[in-house]
Design a protein around this motif. Structure first.
Motif, mmCIF file in Angstrom:
data_model
loop_
_atom_site.group_PDB
_atom_site.id
_atom_site.type_symbol
_atom_site.label_atom_id
_atom_site.label_comp_id
_atom_site.label_asym_id
_atom_site.label_seq_id
_atom_site.Cartn_x
_atom_site.Cartn_y
_atom_site.Cartn_z
ATOM 1 N N SER A 17 0.627 -1.090 0.115
ATOM 2 C CA SER A 17 0.132 0.000 0.005
ATOM 3 C C SER A 17 0.932 1.261 -0.046
ATOM 4 O O SER A 17 1.829 1.337 0.751
ATOM 5 N N SER A 18 0.429 2.254 -0.705
ATOM 6 C CA SER A 18 1.057 3.405 -0.683
ATOM 7 C C SER A 18 0.907 4.412 0.389
ATOM 8 O O SER A 18 1.655 5.432 0.797
ATOM 9 N N GLY A 19 -0.227 3.981 1.340
ATOM 10 C CA GLY A 19 -0.464 4.880 2.414
ATOM 11 C C GLY A 19 -1.370 5.925 1.569
ATOM 12 O O GLY A 19 -1.871 6.056 0.385
ATOM 13 N N ALA A 20 -1.823 6.805 2.508
ATOM 14 C CA ALA A 20 -2.629 8.163 1.939
ATOM 15 C C ALA A 20 -1.879 9.147 1.065
ATOM 16 O O ALA A 20 -0.674 9.506 1.648
ATOM 17 N N LEU A 21 -2.429 9.126 -0.107
ATOM 18 C CA LEU A 21 -1.770 10.145 -1.218
ATOM 19 C C LEU A 21 -2.373 11.263 -1.164
ATOM 20 O O LEU A 21 -3.687 11.074 -1.554
ATOM 21 N N THR A 22 -2.193 12.694 -1.067
ATOM 22 C CA THR A 22 -3.080 13.678 -1.289
ATOM 23 C C THR A 22 -2.585 14.284 -2.438
ATOM 24 O O THR A 22 -1.642 14.687 -2.812
ATOM 25 N N VAL A 23 -3.787 14.334 -3.363
ATOM 26 C CA VAL A 23 -3.454 15.176 -4.620
ATOM 27 C C VAL A 23 -4.290 16.347 -4.751
ATOM 28 O O VAL A 23 -5.755 16.352 -4.111
ATOM 29 N N TYR A 24 -3.748 17.540 -4.707
ATOM 30 C CA TYR A 24 -4.397 18.993 -4.835
ATOM 31 C C TYR A 24 -5.107 19.314 -6.141
ATOM 32 O O TYR A 24 -4.513 18.534 -7.217
ATOM 33 N N ASN A 25 -6.178 20.016 -6.125
ATOM 34 C CA ASN A 25 -6.681 20.255 -7.580
ATOM 35 C C ASN A 25 -6.086 21.224 -8.223
ATOM 36 O O ASN A 25 -6.768 21.801 -9.305
ATOM 37 N N ASP A 26 -5.053 21.980 -7.700
ATOM 38 C CA ASP A 26 -4.468 23.094 -8.514
ATOM 39 C C ASP A 26 -3.195 22.766 -8.984
ATOM 40 O O ASP A 26 -2.191 22.488 -8.469
ATOM 41 N N PRO A 27 -3.088 22.451 -10.315
ATOM 42 C CA PRO A 27 -1.834 22.068 -10.998
ATOM 43 C C PRO A 27 -0.658 23.124 -11.029
ATOM 44 O O PRO A 27 0.140 22.711 -11.199
#
Length: 491
Positions: A17-27
């Motif tokens: 598992s990668s664990g929790a990865l946060t992806v933001y909505n602003d590129p």
């Protein structure tokens, strides 16, 4: 000697598992600080004064407990606080920023100084000058791309300056003085941890509390790049970076658009000229530029019922290819004045025939950027078209679009994009609430060992999916490693 037995077709390891990865909505979010000491919490190292002195001070601070104090000598025409020199790359976009405060009201300038490998300046240094009120913290911030003329830019530094022979009493405090790479802050992508195993493996991506995605008309896009240096792929092209065509101008900063300063373009359709263009983009020539990309535009219309079409054109020096027009306004049944991310189709870098590699050595060849142009026309209506950015999502490996209204709402539970079973479903407390099989445009998500794996995640795409740039998504990526050989237990 340890015996190895071929696995047919492969052996499967324990779940990873990668664990929790946060992806933001602003590129456009910038990455980590490139300069060593932006905050001055411990000392003033890595900074030098020109025409004055620099020292750590706890008398004033914007964050933390300290700042950098710049004291003019009272006789030098231009007084500066300079950071150390850091490496940069031609064509990459960088954000310079600093919070400043002065004991007197005056102009203060932030400069981004481009340097060659020899340490000489390379062309003019872009600057931003702000009128600062006395004893008031003020942000100075701007972005520029590292130039390739007249010399090759390999280094840069930032400098905060006071001009017009400032008196010694114009003491100035500086805090959060940062140089960062634009688009490297986890906006719309996540880099996966090293993948175990010997061969590629399908991914299961869980979005905790993903029921919020399941609104009517909501769509999301997921893609992967797993070759070369994924960070070197040309992904973000802000509208304000481009040449503004007829009836198109850069607008003042909007908090719901990406980037600092004037951060989006408005087309009033005052003429029929091209709306936005670039002679060459991307500016860097590397193997990572090569590929097929799905082009998406973040746009909004100021009148919901306007019928507006847009298209991308591209080529070597002028456009030789063009995509079919895409409706970006009223579709006959629904419309909105909110920001949306719409799909404009596929393009390739480079255009035309491409060997990909040197035929004798097999080494990947650098690919050149192309001429790009965005055209738009208003068929009916009276409003404007706002353009925030163009996004280039790698589409030559695997890309998947999910229409969430096909998935039964899991009442606040999780949603799962499961490439191992090639399904998408809602689940809560271990119970599946309903699922579907969305179209895998170029394949379900896989990752590979021995190479970087970058997962792209666009939370809201499509003409009816409203996009909020402040959103973020938590992803958990799981997989089963696949091995080509196993060892007997006795070994």
């Amino acid at each position: 000697m340890t015996a190895q037995i071929p696995a047919e077709p492969f052996a499967v390891g324990l779940p990873e598992s990668s664990g929790a990865l946060t992806v933001y909505n602003d590129p456009g979010l910038p990455g980590p600080d490139l300069n060593a000491n932006p905050y001055f919490e411990t000392n003033a190292s890595s900074w030098t004064g020109v025409g004055g002195t620099v020292a750590r001070s706890t008398a004033q601070f914007h964050e933390g407990a300290a700042s950098l104090l710049l004291t003019p000598d009272g006789v030098t025409a231009t007084v500066e606080a300079r950071s150390e020199i850091v490496p940069v790359a031609v064509g990459q976009r960088y954000r310079a920023s600093a919070w400043v405060r002065c004991s007197s009201a005056r102009n203060i300038t932030l400069a981004l100084v481009w340097l060659t490998a020899l340490g000489t300046t390379n062309g003019s240094a872009p600057t931003s000058t702000v009128a600062v009120s006395a004893n008031t913290w003020t942000l100075i911030e701007f972005e520029r791309s590292a130039p390739d003329l007249p010399g090759i830019t390999t280094q840069a530094r930032i400098a905060i300056s006071l001009s017009s022979t400032p008196p010694a009493g114009h003491t100035t405090w500086i805090d959060e003085a940062r140089l960062r790479l634009v688009g490297a802050g986890g906006g719309m992508y996540a880099d996966l941890p090293d993948i175990l195993g010997d061969v590629e493996t399908p991914l299961r991506v869980t979005i905790p509390q993903g029921g919020t995605l399941l609104d009517t008309n909501q769509m999301s896009l997921m893609a992967v790049r797993r070759r070369g240096t994924p960070a070197g792929a040309p992904v973000l092209l802000q509208a304000e970076w481009l040449t503004q065509g007829g009836g198109t101008t850069v607008q003042t900063n909007s908090s719901d658009a990406s980037g600092p300063g004037g951060n989006y373009s408005r087309c009033t359709f005052a003429s029929v000229d091209p709306r936005l263009s670039s002679d060459v983009w991307p500016l860097m020539d590397t193997p990572d530029v090569r590929g097929r990309y799905r082009v998406l535009a973040r746009i909004r219309t100021t009148v919901a019922t306007d019928v507006i079409y847009a298209t991308i054109r591209w080529g070597l020096n002028a456009y030789i290819g063009g995509l079919a027009e895409t409706s970006v306004g009223w579709d006959g049944t629904a419309g909105s004045t909110a920001w949306r991310i719409v799909d404009l189709g596929l393009i390739s870098f480079p255009s035309g025939a491409d060997p990909g590699v040197d035929g004798l050595t097999g080494v990947p060849l650098p690919a050149r950027g192309q001429f790009l142009r965005l055209d738009a026309r208003r068929q009916s209506g009276s409003g404007n078209l706002d353009i925030d950015y163009l996004l280039f999502v790698p589409a030559d490996d695997r890309l998947l679009v999910v229409e969430w209204n096909d998935i039964e709402n899991s009442s606040g539970g999780d949603v799962v994009i499961d490439s191992t079973t090639e399904t998408v479903y809602g689940i809560r407390d271990g119970v599946v609430y309903g699922g579907g099989i969305p179209p895998a445009i170029t394949g379900w998500m896989y990752a590979s060992p021995g190479t970087p794996n970058r997962l792209y995640w666009l939370r809201s795409v499509g003409p009816l999916s409203l996009d909020d740039i402040t959103n973020q998504t938590s992803l958990t990526v799981e997989y089963l490693p696949r091995y080509l050989y196993v060892r007997p237990v006795a070994s």
